[in-house]
Enzyme design. Structure first.
Site, short mmCIF file in Angstrom:
data_model
loop_
_atom_site.label_atom_id
_atom_site.label_comp_id
_atom_site.label_asym_id
_atom_site.label_seq_id
_atom_site.Cartn_x
_atom_site.Cartn_y
_atom_site.Cartn_z
N ALA A 66 0.85 -1.18 0.00
CA ALA A 66 0.00 0.00 0.00
C ALA A 66 0.89 1.24 0.00
O ALA A 66 2.04 1.19 0.43
CB ALA A 66 -0.88 -0.02 1.24
N GLY A 110 0.71 -5.12 0.85
CA GLY A 110 -0.51 -5.19 0.03
C GLY A 110 -0.24 -5.72 -1.37
O GLY A 110 -1.14 -6.28 -2.01
N GLU A 113 -0.49 -9.31 -0.94
CA GLU A 113 -1.89 -9.64 -0.69
C GLU A 113 -2.71 -9.60 -1.99
O GLU A 113 -3.62 -10.41 -2.18
CB GLU A 113 -2.48 -8.67 0.34
CG GLU A 113 -1.84 -8.85 1.72
CD GLU A 113 -2.38 -7.86 2.73
OE1 GLU A 113 -2.10 -6.65 2.57
OE2 GLU A 113 -3.07 -8.27 3.66
N GLU A 133 4.61 -5.23 7.14
CA GLU A 133 3.80 -4.20 7.81
C GLU A 133 4.23 -3.97 9.25
O GLU A 133 4.09 -2.87 9.78
CB GLU A 133 2.31 -4.58 7.76
CG GLU A 133 1.66 -4.39 6.40
CD GLU A 133 1.78 -5.59 5.48
OE1 GLU A 133 2.64 -6.47 5.72
OE2 GLU A 133 1.01 -5.65 4.51
#
Ligand code: CO8
Length: 253
Positions: A66, A110, A113, A133
């Protein structure tokens, strides 16, 4: 289709390719990208000319997670609003056609993911997968803790999530995250070949198979078996099943 953060290509009949395209940020997933991804997938879901979708990045990075610049300093409430507005996550998780993810370089946070939400994951020899993270004081929030634990098991998942441990392509392959490890120069051609095969198959059977495997990742065996039964039976009423079985017996397939 024109996007700010994605390039859309049609590398073969029936195949749409989505290339994440924020090269200066290692394809970090910002809000624009996640909305554009949702838009592209919603379009491909209803486009009968598209039978399979490839998602890929650049040689250096699939995606570095992200966009941290969008997350720094925000509150939990603001994060919730951002997640709800990021339509790409939902569009990918409800997409019924097959998706192939071709990872070169890094798939972090992300980005990993996103790859995990695709159906089949291909990686180059140097590809690196991690959920870093914890280094930012948070945890994966797009399914990483659940999907990784289900695929690779508890102990290694704990190392990845609590300690940021990375997996390189070979280990990711051994642990079932990746189905093939491929030379960097060949990954795109192999992804296109695989997606073309998927796009050429009986679409309702392919979609039913996808739904059943996904169910297996989130249900008890009993629930999954019932789901499979309910997906299997109606396929006998499809034209494809009738024609393909007849063709097999007539030796004309
Ligand atoms: N977000 C924003 N910008 C990034 C990101 C990122 N994730 N990663 C890299 N960049 C930017 C850098 O800021 C830098 O920008 P600039 O040139 O303007 O300074 C540029 O990309 C190049 O980065 P580096 O200079 O750091 O390049 P290096 O080659 O030294 O390192 C790395 C590359 C290893 C990728 C490094 O940048 C890095 O570690 N990035 C962060 C990786 C990370 O922590 N990812 C996890 C993010 S958190 C997350 O993904 C949570 C997901 C939750 C989803 C929930 C939705 C439902």
């Amino acid at each position: 289709m024109q996007y700010e953060t994605l390039l859309i290509e049609t590398p073969a009949k029936g195949v749409a390719l989505i290339r994440l395209n924020r090269p200066r940020q290692y394809n970090a997933l910002n809000s624009t990208l996640l909305v554009e991804l949702g838009d592209a997938l919603n379009h491909f879901e209803t486009d009968d000319a598209v039978g399979a979708v490839i998602i890929t990045g650049s040689d250096k990075a699939f995606a570095a997670g992200a966009d941290i610049a969008e997350m720094v300093g925000i509150s939990g409430q603001q994060m919730l609003e951002m997640v709800e507005a990021s339509t790409g996550w939902r569009a990918l998780s409800t997409f019924t056609k097959p998706t192939v993810c071709a990872v070169s370089g890094m798939a972090l946070g992300g980005g990993f993911e996103l790859a995990l939400q695709c159906d089949i994951l291909l990686a180059t020899k140097g590809a690196k997968f991690a959920l870093p993270e914890v280094n930012l004081g948070v945890i994966p929030g797009a399914g990483g803790t659940q999907r990784v634990a289900r695929i690779i098991g508890k102990s290694l998942a704990m190392e990845m999530i609590m300690n940021g441990r990375a997996l390189f392509a070979e280990e990711a392959h051994q642990r079932g995250i990746v189905s093939r490890v491929i030379e960097p120069t060949e990954i795109e051609a192999e992804a296109v070949q695989l997606a073309s095969e998927l796009a050429s198959r009986a679409p309702l059977a392919v979609r039913a198979g996808k739904a059943c495997v996904n169910k297996a990742m989130s249900s008890t065996l009993e629930e999954g078996l019932l789901f499979e039964r309910n997906a299997f039976i109606p396929l006998f009423d499809t034209e494809d099943a009738k024609q393909m079985m007849t063709a097999f017996l007539n030796k004309s397939n």
